[in-house]
Structure formats: structure tokens, C-alpha cells
Scaffold this motif. Structure first.
Motif: not given
Length: 87
Positions: A2-13, A44-51, A65-73
């Protein structure tokens, strides 16, 4: 997956795009008119990342999502992933 962010839960609207027809008055026409509203999806702007998580000494693969990536940083990988329930 699914196109859902693992951290923020952002999904397709879903939303609407307004279709207009006609020539604008300032360009010599009789004005623009709304003819219909068309449904569209906003993804949402989803990326698959290895953190890298230093506390666990390993990589964690997440779809975020890129917003969640900023939260991780900002907050750190371990704190953010633990709050999301991924670690």
C-alpha cells in the motif's frame, strides 16, 4: 504494498480538479465557466529507505514520506521508529 507512510500514516487522498472552459474576458472572450469537477488522487511522496539505527547496530528498511524523513533527521532514527512501533 500500500502507498502508506510507515511513520506518519500518510496515505493517498482524493480530491477534485475543476474543469473550466471558455476564453477569459480580458482576452476578448465571454468569460471562463466551470463545466465539471473531476475526481483525482493526491499521492504522498513516498521513498523506500534503509535507515541506520546505531542503538540496534543495524539497518531498518522503511517506506516513508519526505516529511517523515525530516522527522527522522530531527528527532533521531531510534526515537522516531520506536514511536511508530517499527522497532
Amino acid at each position: 504494498m500500500a502507498r502508506i507512510c510507515s511513520i506518519r500514516g500518510t496515505r493517498v487522498r482524493s480530491g477534485g480538479k475543476i474543469h473550466r472552459s471558455g476564453l477569459a474576458k480580458k482576452k476578448g472572450g465571454i468569460g471562463r465557466h466551470v463545466t465539471k469537477v473531476v475526481k483525482r488522487t493526491v499521492s504522498p511522496n513516498l521513498q523506500t529507505k534503509r535507515i541506520w539505527v546505531p542503538e540496534l547496530n543495524r539497518f531498518v528498511r522503511v517506506k516513508l514520506s519526505c516529511r517523515a524523513l525530516k522527522t527522522v533527521n530531527k528527532n533521531g532514527a531510534y526515537v522516531t521508529l520506536k514511536a511508530a512501533g517499527l522497532v
